[in-house]
Design an enzyme around this catalytic site. Sequence first.
Site, PDB file in Angstrom:
ATOM      1  N   TYR A 205       0.977  -1.195   0.166  1.00 43.70           N
ATOM      2  CA  TYR A 205       0.048   0.031   0.091  1.00 43.70           C
ATOM      3  C   TYR A 205       0.920   1.136  -0.036  1.00 43.70           C
ATOM      4  O   TYR A 205       0.496   2.071  -0.878  1.00 43.70           O
ATOM      5  CB  TYR A 205      -1.067   0.011   1.282  1.00 43.70           C
ATOM      6  CG  TYR A 205      -1.592   1.180   1.403  1.00 43.70           C
ATOM      7  CD1 TYR A 205      -2.854   1.604   0.766  1.00 43.70           C
ATOM      8  CD2 TYR A 205      -1.175   2.183   2.126  1.00 43.70           C
ATOM      9  CE1 TYR A 205      -3.431   2.677   0.924  1.00 43.70           C
ATOM     10  CE2 TYR A 205      -1.810   3.579   2.148  1.00 43.70           C
ATOM     11  CZ  TYR A 205      -3.108   3.859   1.665  1.00 43.70           C
ATOM     12  OH  TYR A 205      -3.741   4.812   1.587  1.00 43.70           O
TER      13      TYR A 205
ATOM     14  N   ASP B 291      -8.119  -3.827  -0.991  1.00 43.35           N
ATOM     15  CA  ASP B 291      -9.343  -2.825  -1.603  1.00 43.35           C
ATOM     16  C   ASP B 291      -8.883  -1.782  -2.302  1.00 43.35           C
ATOM     17  O   ASP B 291      -9.557  -1.329  -3.066  1.00 43.35           O
ATOM     18  CB  ASP B 291      -9.974  -2.631  -0.362  1.00 43.35           C
ATOM     19  CG  ASP B 291      -9.268  -1.761   0.758  1.00 43.35           C
ATOM     20  OD1 ASP B 291      -9.603  -0.444   0.801  1.00 43.35           O
ATOM     21  OD2 ASP B 291      -8.644  -2.297   1.426  1.00 43.35           O
TER      22      ASP B 291
ATOM     23  N   LYS C 224     -11.038  -8.911   6.080  1.00 40.68           N
ATOM     24  CA  LYS C 224     -11.677  -7.541   6.254  1.00 40.68           C
ATOM     25  C   LYS C 224     -12.247  -7.216   4.839  1.00 40.68           C
ATOM     26  O   LYS C 224     -11.425  -6.970   3.873  1.00 40.68           O
ATOM     27  CB  LYS C 224     -10.627  -6.696   6.705  1.00 40.68           C
ATOM     28  CG  LYS C 224     -11.299  -5.107   6.892  1.00 40.68           C
ATOM     29  CD  LYS C 224     -10.050  -4.157   7.161  1.00 40.68           C
ATOM     30  CE  LYS C 224     -10.648  -2.775   7.235  1.00 40.68           C
ATOM     31  NZ  LYS C 224      -9.477  -1.533   7.193  1.00 40.68           N
TER      32      LYS C 224
END
Length: 533
Positions: A266, A301, A373
């Site tokens: 990320y 995500d 998650k």
Amino acid sequence: MTPQHKLDLDPEAVRTARRLAARAAEPIIAMARSHTTVSVERALLRLAGLSGADADGRPWANHLCDAVRDQVGLEHGVALPVWDALASGPHGSLRELAQAAAAGKASFRLPSGGDAETARQASRQAARGGIARIDRRRAEREAMLRQVGDPPHPLIYLIVATGDIYEDIPQAQAAAREGADVVAVIRSTGQSLLDFVPEGATREGYAGTYATQENFRLMRAALDDVSRELGRYVRLTNYASGLCMPEIATLAGLERLDMMLNDCMYGIIFRDINPRRTFIDQRFSRQIHARAGIVINTGEDNYLTTADAVDAAHTVVVSQLLNERFGHEAGLADAQLGLGHAFEIDPAVPQSFRLELAHAQLVRELFPAAPLKYMPPTKHMTGNIFAGYLLDAFFNLAGVLTGQSIILVGMMTEGIHTPWLADRDLALENVRYVRDACGALAEDFVPRPGGFVAQRARQVLAESIDLLERVADDGLLTAIAEGTFGVTRRPADGGKGLEGVVERAPGYHNPAIEILDAEDPHGAHASEQEVPA
């Protein structure tokens, strides 16, 4: 039929995917084991008890690490020069030594012989003391869980962050009273790019609240209070990413946080942190998380906010498999791998909900023991709050149907402004209704063999294997440089923080890494808080 066998995935294909992920990860692991960074070295100092900052807010850990680097380099680590200076000089503590170093009144050397052994033993004792504190905080969590109980699953995850920790606290407690099981205090914009950890309680963050040890302590105490009030344990989340990932992970362990955002790519892709720096820092931070019993949340995500959620579905799976391999190597158990994915397909796409179910069920079956998650729609949220509320309800339904472990609360005003408290209350009502109304509906959701959902899942798995083969052959750093994940190109020698990377010399000594490498992080913690899948 067990949840992990609903799609009739080819077991050999799953094994192949994991083998390829391990091969792709191996050169990165070797690099992390043969290098250090300024943040890894500062994390050792913090673990040993060094805290505080000068009048300008620069931490003593930075002052001390910089002085050692300037005088003798970091190739051998900070431990030997620092504890040698403590043993041979007039300074009675790490802070006194750091203050002298900041004033240019401390000298460092690389000791040898008996002096080196003295420094080695003293530094190991100091690191052992810090790890013991983390062990005690983990034991406190387990005691709290026994005392107040664990909430039903899936856990409801909600973000608060006003910039002012003293405003965050009542909002977090109010969210818990309305049903939130996990409170995430999102960080102030840009903190990931700071090469130091701010000090003290902060009241002036930007679109978030600074991650500091004191802010961690204050919020943990507040959530403990509301946990006792409600009779269920409320978990606390923050972010271990950016240029200070190892230090923030250490502070999280010392202050008993329960989850930490900690993704392998990320920071590289979305914050332009140097890839080498990120992967080296990541290994140490995950070793600390493993020891602390902290569940990591990964950020796959985010790929779907920059890439198409249908076309790029396989990149999510590839990243999850890499995160799993890096996590296992650093000592994380499956029950600590809160792998991330998201409900981000354009609702205008025909069969979009079936596609979402296929993707979510595939991830659930690939990682049956992981506390997944699941992230709500953001990319396609508009100013139509009614359509947004409906879309969030479909997301909540997909999460329950596919047995997700952690559901982040979707906001119908996502596309308009930072949600108000009233918006969050309605969003919590939405997810509570779906969770309570559906109950164990996942038991009844069985895709038709050979049907649309099963075929789509197998297609994504096959595309993941194809991509993993290329990544394993060409190298993960090359794949990142080519924009494979999140369609953003990040070269291996670009980005922020590369100057803080140091190759270890023979004789490198970091007692924290030695202890964490040698010991089972879960040995005495068979009943840790990790979230059941």
